[in-house]
Design a protein around this motif. Structure first.
Motif, PDB file in Angstrom:
ATOM      1  N   VAL A 181       0.850  -1.153  -0.024  1.00 61.19           N
ATOM      2  CA  VAL A 181      -0.079  -0.079   0.020  1.00 61.19           C
ATOM      3  C   VAL A 181       0.780   1.262  -0.030  1.00 61.19           C
ATOM      4  O   VAL A 181       1.664   1.231   0.873  1.00 61.19           O
ATOM      5  N   VAL A 182       0.738   1.977  -1.039  1.00 65.08           N
ATOM      6  CA  VAL A 182       1.826   3.328  -1.382  1.00 65.08           C
ATOM      7  C   VAL A 182       0.900   4.360  -1.384  1.00 65.08           C
ATOM      8  O   VAL A 182      -0.164   4.465  -2.065  1.00 65.08           O
ATOM      9  N   VAL A 183       1.528   5.577  -0.814  1.00 64.95           N
ATOM     10  CA  VAL A 183       0.434   6.846  -0.890  1.00 64.95           C
ATOM     11  C   VAL A 183       0.263   7.418  -2.284  1.00 64.95           C
ATOM     12  O   VAL A 183      -0.276   8.095  -2.418  1.00 64.95           O
ATOM     13  N   ASP A 184       1.249   7.139  -3.098  1.00 65.03           N
ATOM     14  CA  ASP A 184       1.256   7.664  -4.375  1.00 65.03           C
ATOM     15  C   ASP A 184       1.626   6.564  -5.478  1.00 65.03           C
ATOM     16  O   ASP A 184       2.014   5.404  -5.068  1.00 65.03           O
ATOM     17  N   ASP A 185       1.560   6.996  -6.698  1.00 60.12           N
ATOM     18  CA  ASP A 185       2.195   6.216  -7.692  1.00 60.12           C
ATOM     19  C   ASP A 185       3.672   6.140  -8.078  1.00 60.12           C
ATOM     20  O   ASP A 185       3.986   5.847  -9.159  1.00 60.12           O
ATOM     21  N   SER A 186       4.340   6.855  -7.404  1.00 59.87           N
ATOM     22  CA  SER A 186       5.556   7.307  -7.832  1.00 59.87           C
ATOM     23  C   SER A 186       6.599   6.009  -7.619  1.00 59.87           C
ATOM     24  O   SER A 186       7.698   5.708  -8.038  1.00 59.87           O
ATOM     25  N   CYS A 187       6.036   4.769  -7.000  1.00 56.77           N
ATOM     26  CA  CYS A 187       7.045   3.843  -6.831  1.00 56.77           C
ATOM     27  C   CYS A 187       7.011   3.000  -8.131  1.00 56.77           C
ATOM     28  O   CYS A 187       7.646   2.104  -8.279  1.00 56.77           O
ATOM     29  N   GLU A 188       5.922   3.125  -8.935  1.00 58.05           N
ATOM     30  CA  GLU A 188       5.485   2.177 -10.022  1.00 58.05           C
ATOM     31  C   GLU A 188       5.730   0.822  -9.843  1.00 58.05           C
ATOM     32  O   GLU A 188       6.354   0.075 -10.484  1.00 58.05           O
ATOM     33  N   LEU A 189       4.955   0.334  -8.818  1.00 58.67           N
ATOM     34  CA  LEU A 189       5.244  -0.958  -8.552  1.00 58.67           C
ATOM     35  C   LEU A 189       4.426  -1.905  -9.375  1.00 58.67           C
ATOM     36  O   LEU A 189       5.037  -2.975 -10.200  1.00 58.67           O
ATOM     37  N   GLY A 190       3.167  -1.939  -9.429  1.00 60.07           N
ATOM     38  CA  GLY A 190       2.248  -2.835 -10.322  1.00 60.07           C
ATOM     39  C   GLY A 190       2.413  -4.064 -10.143  1.00 60.07           C
ATOM     40  O   GLY A 190       1.977  -5.089 -10.777  1.00 60.07           O
ATOM     41  N   GLY A 191       2.803  -4.509  -8.636  1.00 60.40           N
ATOM     42  CA  GLY A 191       2.572  -5.932  -8.515  1.00 60.40           C
ATOM     43  C   GLY A 191       1.144  -6.618  -7.977  1.00 60.40           C
ATOM     44  O   GLY A 191       0.448  -6.042  -7.735  1.00 60.40           O
ATOM     45  N   THR A 192       1.364  -8.092  -7.984  1.00 55.39           N
ATOM     46  CA  THR A 192      -0.115  -8.494  -7.588  1.00 55.39           C
ATOM     47  C   THR A 192      -0.374  -7.897  -6.204  1.00 55.39           C
ATOM     48  O   THR A 192       0.274  -7.996  -5.094  1.00 55.39           O
ATOM     49  N   GLY A 193      -1.770  -7.357  -5.976  1.00 56.84           N
ATOM     50  CA  GLY A 193      -2.381  -6.856  -4.744  1.00 56.84           C
ATOM     51  C   GLY A 193      -1.737  -5.750  -4.441  1.00 56.84           C
ATOM     52  O   GLY A 193      -2.181  -4.983  -3.189  1.00 56.84           O
ATOM     53  N   ASP A 194      -0.902  -4.947  -5.340  1.00 58.79           N
ATOM     54  CA  ASP A 194      -0.593  -3.443  -4.676  1.00 58.79           C
ATOM     55  C   ASP A 194      -1.508  -2.471  -4.891  1.00 58.79           C
ATOM     56  O   ASP A 194      -2.225  -2.763  -5.857  1.00 58.79           O
TER      57      ASP A 194
END
Length: 786
Positions: free
Chosen positions: A295-308
């Motif tokens: 769970v990330v406060v914004d989209d700057s980490c660009e994770l895109g993993g399962t369940g993110d």
């Protein structure tokens, strides 16, 4: 992994020496190597003497600190690695059982120094260590292997723990409040493997700074910081699993994970949380890999993993005692962290433990973050002020705003809100002040942060709302010339229908200061305040103003009315403010948008009306002025708006009016920075605007960018200009702002054809007064339609 196995095997060896410390005095061992812990002059077994004896003996040794013994260092001296003075130097394999004791460095040196071998510390508090900024580890510095279990490292000067050795393991421990200035607060590691398990790292500076070839694993732990939570440099790498990373900073540059230049961080089942959704803020910088369920406060980490889940508030409670050995932050009801990791997934497999050593899961699935479970239900509080008198709350935290005499003062309301607010960005308490009640802050005192004296210290998100009447009157919060009125460390402070007046402060923010979050000011006046530093009226990271007046404030440095990194101002009047350096009305150093506003009769050395520069560096941020009037300001260097930019325009002037500013050229057209070579760029782009000079001073310091268009600047200093005069009526009040209307025959009237992109195509739909554009066959140039 081999290093960790070696540490575990060493801990299983039977001790050669078993020594018990029976004195808190700092005394050297009489005869190191004789197998007996005896301090010189018959002083018993001191901790220093025991360590010297262990150092002189081959094999694994154990030292136990006796009941009621809290050793304090007193043998002054730094740089000694033989345990004779300063810090306690360990060599070889040693375990210290603290049994709840505290070892105090007394500011002489760091407390513990692992010169070589492996040191294990259990159930011990390490405090009072101090080293110069050029050295490492105010609490503990390890050049070997270090294990810290069930211990506290706190209130040391410099990093709590620094590791330049082979391995560091911290479990069930707290490393807190060790920062000094910009130095890393909790951990500084440069090599080897580092494992953090079920622990808390909490500091006002960087939480963990890793460089060199460090390899970190952070599991079921919380990092809470004022700067970067996790800063990875050089070839360091980190794996963060089922952990919580929080920063109290909300501006760009306070990252939750800063992975630069070519480092790698892998994050799974974790919460990355910051106090506000500031558009300028980024949670991550660099390459981040997801193991899912974050769970990330914004989209700057660009994770895109399962369940993110990205771009969502984590709804975490405050850092507090939720059970277990260290403080933690429980997710509240509705948090996306709850049940985020499915049972049977790789992060919710064989009964893991959370930071408190409680089993996971609670419920049908495991929660993301360091702590499993749901905090108590929370709801915003509401308090109504019923007295102008200044008094503290009698029982903070009882849910009631009441002084000793049973009245609800503004100070008591703020204290009660601080005590009961869950400190979630999305949940703000409200304090209502009825019209006719004008609080006067009269309890003398400054530099105190609990609202007991001086200013009102706001720690949780708060709305302070004044009552209104049909006549539009406002009540006044009077700081009484003894301190500022409001000092906020909250994610958000909102003031509405108020006047903030008569603040005087040594430092920044004469009327209001916000050092961590955003400030929103609606139908509010900030007047007659004074600061020796920046922001005579307001000093904040981000300021949003709507129908805001900032007047007659003064600053000893920058920003007579407002000093901020970011600003979004609409229908705002900045009038008669003064700054000793830059930005008489406001200094907006990073990015600002000023719409349908006026900047009138302000003074400064540089940038009489507005500045986005300190006037000396030659570079700054970016300002956009739309349908705004800047008039009658004065400065010796750029009288109206000083916005040099940085390798690009610093000022976009759109459908605005610059007129009657004195002391120097009104605006800057070219930015310039010189190091070994000089770089120049267009500093101002003007479209559909009036830019007038006065006798003896030009409108523009040099011609504007060729991308400017529909500019009326009759003195020719700005380059190409529309024909005709720029005759304007004198400044006059209209609603919350001041305007100057083009006089008949002005070249500004009907000069922009309908359909002109960005000017007369609906993109600037109204003028400064809110009147629709155009009012005739075409749009007028400047802030106001005739």
């Amino acid at each position: 992994m081999l290093a960790l196995v070696a540490i575990a095997l060493a801990a299983c060896q039977p001790p050669v020496l078993r020594l018990t410390v029976d004195t808190a005095a700092d005394l050297a061992d009489a005869v190191p190597g004789d197998g007996r812990c005896e301090a010189e002059r018959g002083g018993g077994c001191s901790l220093r003497a025991a360590i010297s004896e262990a150092n002189a003996t081959a094999g694994f040794d154990r030292i136990t600190i006796g009941p009621g013994i809290d050793p304090t260092l007193s043998l002054a001296g730094q740089g000694d690695d033989l345990n004779q003075s300063g810090d306690l130097d360990t060599a070889g394999d040693l375990e210290i059982l603290g049994e709840g004791a505290t070892v105090d460095g007394a500011g002489l040196d760091r407390v513990l120094h692992v010169v070589s071998g492996h040191l294990t510390v259990r159930d011990l508090t390490v405090t009072g260590g101090s080293v110069p900024t050029s050295q490492r580890g105010g609490g503990v510095w390890s050049r070997g292997a270090l294990t810290v279990v069930g211990s506290v490292v706190t209130a040391n000067t410099g990093a709590g723990i620094a590791s330049d050795g082979t391995a560091l393991h911290v479990s069930d421990s707290a490393v807190t409040d060790n920062a000094t200035g910009s130095l890393p607060g909790a951990l500084l590691v440069s090599s080897g493997t580092t494992t953090i398990v079920r622990s808390l790292l909490d500091d006002d500076s960087t939480g963990v700074y890793a460089f060199g070839t460090s390899v970190l694993t952070i599991l079921d732990s919380t990092i809470h910081s004022g700067g970067d939570a996790l800063d990875l440099a050089a070839d360091s790498t980190a794996t963060v699993l089922r952990s919580t990373l929080q920063t109290t900073g909300s501006e760009w540059g306070n990252f939750l994970i800063d992975a630069y230049p070519a480092t790698a961080a892998t994050v799974g089942g974790s919460v990355l949380d910051a106090p506000s959704a500031d558009p300028s803020y980024d949670a991550c910088f660099g390459g981040i890999t997801s193991s899912g369920y974050n769970v990330v406060v914004d989209d700057s980490c660009e994770l895109g993993g399962t369940g993110d889940v990205e771009g969502a508030a984590a709804l975490l409670g405050p850092l507090t005692d939720n059970g277990g050995p260290t403080a933690s932050s429980l997710p509240h009801a509705g948090s996306p962290a709850i049940d985020r990791i499915p049972l049977g997934a790789h992060l919710c497999g064989v009964v893991p433990l959370d930071q408190r050593a409680e089993p996971r899961p609670v419920g049908p699935a495991c929660d993301a973050g360091a702590v499993e479970g749901v905090g108590p239900s929370v709801a915003p509080g509401a308090f109504t002020v019923d007295t102008i008198a200044d008094g503290v709350d009698a029982a903070p935290g009882d849910g009631s705003c009441a002084t000793a005499d049973g009245r609800c003062s503004l100070r008591a309301a703020v204290i009660e809100a601080n005590a009961t607010n869950p400190h979630l960005p999305s949940l703000a308490d409200t304090v209502f002040v009825p019209l006719g009640i004008d609080p006067l802050l009269s309890i003398a005192g400054a530099d105190e942060d609990a609202s007991l004296t001086g200013d009102l210290d706001v720690t949780g998100s708060l709305h302070v709302v004044g009552g209104t009447s049909s006549q539009g009157g406002r009540l006044t919060v009077d700081a009484g010339h003894q301190d500022r009125a409001f000092d906020s460390t909250a994610p958000l402070l909102t003031l509405a229908n108020l006047t903030v007046a008569n603040g005087v402060v040594t430092g920044d923010g004469g009327g209001l200061r916000s050092t961590r979050g955003a400030v929103t000011l609606t139908d509010t006046s900030v007047v007659s305040n004074r600061a020796s530093g920046a922001g005579g009226g307001v000093s904040a990271i981000r300021v949003t103003g709507d129908r805001l007046e900032v007047g007659a404030n003064s600053a000893g440095t920058d920003g007579g009315g407002v000093s901020t990194l970011f600003a979004d101002l609409e229908e705002t009047n900045l009038v008669e403010n003064h700054a000793t350096r830059a930005g008489g009305g406001a200094n907006i150093s990073q990015s600002g948008r000023v719409v349908r506003s006026s900047v009138v009769a302000n003074t400064a050395a540089s940038g009489g009306g507005l500045a986005s520069s300190d006037g000396s560096s030659g570079a700054g941020g970016h300002l956009e002025l739309v349908a705004t009037t800047v008039t009658n300001n004065d400065a010796a260097d750029i009288s109206a708006v000083l916005a040099p930019g940085m390798f690009g325009p610093g000022l976009d002037l759109v459908a605005s009016t610059i007129a009657e500013n004195t002391g120097d050229d009104a605006i800057l057209a070219v930015g310039r920075v010189c190091t070994r070579v000089c770089h120049e760029w267009d500093a101002t782009v003007a479209r559909g605007s009036i830019v007038l000079g006065v006798p003896a001073w030009r409108a523009c310091a040099s011609p504007l960018s060729t991308s400017s268009s529909f500019v009326l600047a009759p003195d020719g200093s700005c380059g190409a200009t529309l024909p005709g005069t720029g005759a304007l009526a004198p400044p006059q009040e209209h609603g919350p702002t001041w305007i100057q209307v083009p006089l008949p025959g002005s070249g500004a009237i009907d000069a922009v054809p309908v359909g002109t992109a960005g000017l007369c195509d609906g993109s600037v739909a109204t003028d400064q007064r809110g009147t629709a554009r155009p009012t005739g066959p075409a749009c007028d140039v400047g802030a106001v339609e005739q």
